[in-house]
Write a protein that holds these residues in place. Structure first.
Motif, PDB file in Angstrom:
ATOM      1  N   UNK A 106       0.780  -1.233   0.000  1.00  0.00           N
ATOM      2  CA  UNK A 106       0.000   0.000   0.000  1.00  0.00           C
ATOM      3  C   UNK A 106       0.807   1.277   0.000  1.00  0.00           C
ATOM      4  N   UNK A 107       2.137   1.181   0.065  1.00  0.00           N
ATOM      5  CA  UNK A 107       2.942   2.396   0.091  1.00  0.00           C
ATOM      6  C   UNK A 107       4.322   2.161   0.687  1.00  0.00           C
ATOM      7  N   UNK A 154       3.733   6.776   3.723  1.00  0.00           N
ATOM      8  CA  UNK A 154       3.358   7.448   2.483  1.00  0.00           C
ATOM      9  C   UNK A 154       2.603   6.438   1.623  1.00  0.00           C
ATOM     10  N   UNK A 155       1.287   6.639   1.529  1.00  0.00           N
ATOM     11  CA  UNK A 155       0.449   5.696   0.793  1.00  0.00           C
ATOM     12  C   UNK A 155       0.429   5.967  -0.698  1.00  0.00           C
ATOM     13  N   UNK A 156       0.105   4.942  -1.465  1.00  0.00           N
ATOM     14  CA  UNK A 156       0.038   5.088  -2.916  1.00  0.00           C
ATOM     15  C   UNK A 156      -1.103   6.011  -3.336  1.00  0.00           C
ATOM     16  N   UNK A 157      -2.071   6.192  -2.446  1.00  0.00           N
ATOM     17  CA  UNK A 157      -3.212   7.051  -2.765  1.00  0.00           C
ATOM     18  C   UNK A 157      -2.930   8.526  -2.470  1.00  0.00           C
ATOM     19  N   UNK A 158      -1.710   8.847  -2.033  1.00  0.00           N
ATOM     20  CA  UNK A 158      -1.359  10.229  -1.721  1.00  0.00           C
ATOM     21  C   UNK A 158      -1.327  10.523  -0.236  1.00  0.00           C
ATOM     22  N   UNK A 159      -1.711   9.552   0.576  1.00  0.00           N
ATOM     23  CA  UNK A 159      -1.671   9.741   2.029  1.00  0.00           C
ATOM     24  C   UNK A 159      -0.224   9.920   2.496  1.00  0.00           C
TER      25      UNK A 159
END
Length: 246
Positions: free
Chosen positions: A60-61, A78-83
């Protein structure tokens, strides 16, 4: 009902408390701080230093663990979705929703950490700790000291002779030999140092550390030239008095 009555009615609505949510967040962060702190100490041991960081990639990151003085400094996801959230930090507490999203990937982070540690097992298997005997520098140092002692003896005799003709507390004698500037500094009738090469040069005779064997080899022959130059100047002093009568 007037407008002021409407405002009063709105102000009487109970304000919800965040105590329970904040307490739960703090509980989670404290648990992660303690657990990740143990990971940080193990990572510091593996890395062999008190300061460092490492990033672990999960599905997921990415998790980044940073440690200072062997203790956890921060843990960031740091997530792949921008988190982008600091789950553990010395500066601020994480947003509750961001924390919840990051914690969904915490187990994967720990698994990645375990995989990293396991990957290092056996790395040193078969590494020989046998080393050859250490060569002695005794003979080299003794020969260096013997040559330097002769240089010092000559420098002290030069200093004593210079003090006889110029009986000041301090003095110098300088000459250029084979393109290199040499300088003898004395204190009364003893040599303080003999230096070749000007400021930043090599001290062949010193009150402190002896020169390296390589420097002795490089300058030994020129030192003889330095003494010969001194002798020539002394002869000139004698010639200067020839024929003087009272």
């Amino acid at each position: 009902m007037t407008a002021s009555d409407d405002v009063e009615a709105e102000l009487t609505v109970p304000v919800p408390t965040a105590d329970a949510t904040v307490a739960e967040r703090d509980r989670v962060v404290a648990a992660v701080r303690e657990h990740a702190g143990r990971l940080a100490r193990e990572l510091a041991r593996l890395k062999g230093g008190d300061y460092g960081r490492r990033t672990f990639r999960v599905e997921g990151g990415e998790w980044t663990l940073k440690y200072e003085a062997g203790d956890l400094d921060f843990l960031r996801f740091e997530g792949r979705s921008g988190l982008d959230v600091y789950v553990v930090s010395t500066k601020t507490d994480p947003d509750v929703r961001d924390l919840a999203s990051a914690m969904a990937h915490y187990d994967a982070f720990v698994a990645a950490f375990v995989d990293y540690v396991e990957s290092l097992r056996g790395v040193l298997d078969g590494v020989s700790i046998a080393v050859p005997d250490v060569a002695s520098t005794g003979e080299v140092a003794a020969e260096r000291d013997r040559i330097v002692a002769r240089m010092r003896d000559a420098a002290d005799r030069m200093a004593a002779e210079l003090h006889r003709v110029e009986p000041t507390e301090y003095g110098t004698f300088a000459a250029t030999v084979e393109g290199t500037r040499w300088e003898l500094k004395r204190e009364a009738d003893r040599a303080t140092y003999v230096r070749a090469g000007g400021e930043g040069g090599v001290y062949l005779v010193s009150q402190y550390a002896p020169p390296s064997p390589g420097d002795v080899r490089a300058y030994a022959s020129a030192f003889r030239g330095f003494v010969e130059t001194y002798n020539a100047e002394v002869r000139e002093l004698g010639d200067a008095l020839d024929g003087v009568e009272l």
